[in-house]
Design a protein around this motif. Structure first.
Motif, short mmCIF file in Angstrom:
data_model
loop_
_atom_site.label_atom_id
_atom_site.label_comp_id
_atom_site.label_asym_id
_atom_site.label_seq_id
_atom_site.Cartn_x
_atom_site.Cartn_y
_atom_site.Cartn_z
N ARG A 1 0.80 -1.22 0.00
CA ARG A 1 0.00 0.00 0.00
C ARG A 1 0.83 1.27 0.00
N ILE A 2 2.00 1.25 0.62
CA ILE A 2 2.79 2.46 0.78
C ILE A 2 3.81 2.65 -0.33
N THR A 3 4.30 1.56 -0.93
CA THR A 3 5.36 1.68 -1.92
C THR A 3 4.93 1.22 -3.31
N ILE A 4 4.44 0.01 -3.40
CA ILE A 4 4.16 -0.58 -4.72
C ILE A 4 2.99 0.12 -5.41
N ALA A 5 1.88 0.34 -4.70
CA ALA A 5 0.71 0.95 -5.32
C ALA A 5 0.98 2.35 -5.87
N PRO A 6 1.64 3.25 -5.13
CA PRO A 6 1.94 4.56 -5.71
C PRO A 6 2.86 4.49 -6.92
N ILE A 7 3.82 3.56 -6.91
CA ILE A 7 4.70 3.41 -8.07
C ILE A 7 3.91 2.95 -9.29
N VAL A 8 2.98 2.01 -9.08
CA VAL A 8 2.14 1.53 -10.20
C VAL A 8 1.28 2.68 -10.73
N ILE A 9 0.75 3.51 -9.85
CA ILE A 9 -0.07 4.64 -10.29
C ILE A 9 0.78 5.64 -11.08
N LEU A 10 1.99 5.91 -10.62
CA LEU A 10 2.87 6.83 -11.36
C LEU A 10 3.23 6.27 -12.74
N ILE A 11 3.42 4.96 -12.82
CA ILE A 11 3.69 4.34 -14.13
C ILE A 11 2.47 4.52 -15.03
N GLY A 12 1.28 4.35 -14.48
CA GLY A 12 0.05 4.57 -15.26
C GLY A 12 -0.07 6.01 -15.74
N LEU A 13 0.29 6.96 -14.88
CA LEU A 13 0.25 8.37 -15.29
C LEU A 13 1.28 8.66 -16.38
N ALA A 14 2.44 8.02 -16.29
CA ALA A 14 3.46 8.19 -17.34
C ALA A 14 2.95 7.62 -18.67
N ILE A 15 2.26 6.51 -18.62
CA ILE A 15 1.68 5.93 -19.84
C ILE A 15 0.64 6.88 -20.42
N GLU A 16 -0.16 7.50 -19.56
CA GLU A 16 -1.15 8.48 -20.03
C GLU A 16 -0.46 9.67 -20.70
N GLY A 17 0.61 10.15 -20.11
CA GLY A 17 1.36 11.26 -20.72
C GLY A 17 1.92 10.87 -22.07
N TYR A 18 2.45 9.65 -22.16
CA TYR A 18 2.95 9.16 -23.44
C TYR A 18 1.82 9.09 -24.47
N ALA A 19 0.66 8.62 -24.04
CA ALA A 19 -0.48 8.49 -24.96
C ALA A 19 -0.93 9.85 -25.49
N ILE A 20 -0.88 10.86 -24.63
CA ILE A 20 -1.32 12.19 -25.04
C ILE A 20 -0.33 12.83 -25.99
N PHE A 21 0.96 12.69 -25.71
CA PHE A 21 1.98 13.35 -26.51
C PHE A 21 2.47 12.53 -27.69
N LYS A 22 2.02 11.28 -27.81
CA LYS A 22 2.44 10.43 -28.93
C LYS A 22 1.97 11.06 -30.24
N ASN A 23 2.89 11.17 -31.15
CA ASN A 23 2.58 11.80 -32.44
C ASN A 23 1.77 10.84 -33.30
N THR A 24 0.66 11.34 -33.83
CA THR A 24 -0.16 10.52 -34.72
C THR A 24 0.13 10.95 -36.15
N THR A 25 0.35 10.00 -37.01
CA THR A 25 0.57 10.30 -38.42
C THR A 25 -0.72 10.03 -39.16
N SER A 26 -1.16 11.02 -39.89
CA SER A 26 -2.41 10.86 -40.64
C SER A 26 -2.08 10.65 -42.12
N LYS A 27 -2.76 9.70 -42.70
CA LYS A 27 -2.60 9.43 -44.13
C LYS A 27 -3.59 10.28 -44.91
N GLN A 28 -3.05 11.06 -45.85
CA GLN A 28 -3.95 11.92 -46.65
C GLN A 28 -3.83 11.59 -48.10
#
Length: 81
Positions: free
Chosen positions: A54-81
């Protein structure tokens, strides 16, 4: 005929997939924090409440999830036109 002025989508399919993965990881971290309730309200079980999970592992897992969210938001999308 009127020209269709629909703006392109902000995120692509891969962004949404990464956002879903991040949300699942965050939810997993929250689930790791659950528990620690005592059957007797007069008894405080410090070992259960302040466990490593509860004190160590869970917060680290949550921070990893937030980092994944940041990656998802800033990931460049290439559009085919």
């Amino acid at each position: 005929m009127a020209e269709n002025n629909i703006p392109p989508a902000m995120f692509g399919k891969s962004n949404y997939v990464w956002m879903l993965i991040g949300a699942i990881v965050i939810a997993l971290g929250m689930l790791l924090m659950v528990g620690g309730k005592s059957d007797d309200p007069a008894v405080f079980n410090a070992h259960e409440v302040y466990s490593t999970r509860r004190i160590t592992i869970a917060p680290i897992v949550i921070l990893i999830g937030l980092a994944i969210e940041g990656y998802a938001i800033f990931k460049n999308t290439t559009s085919k036109q």
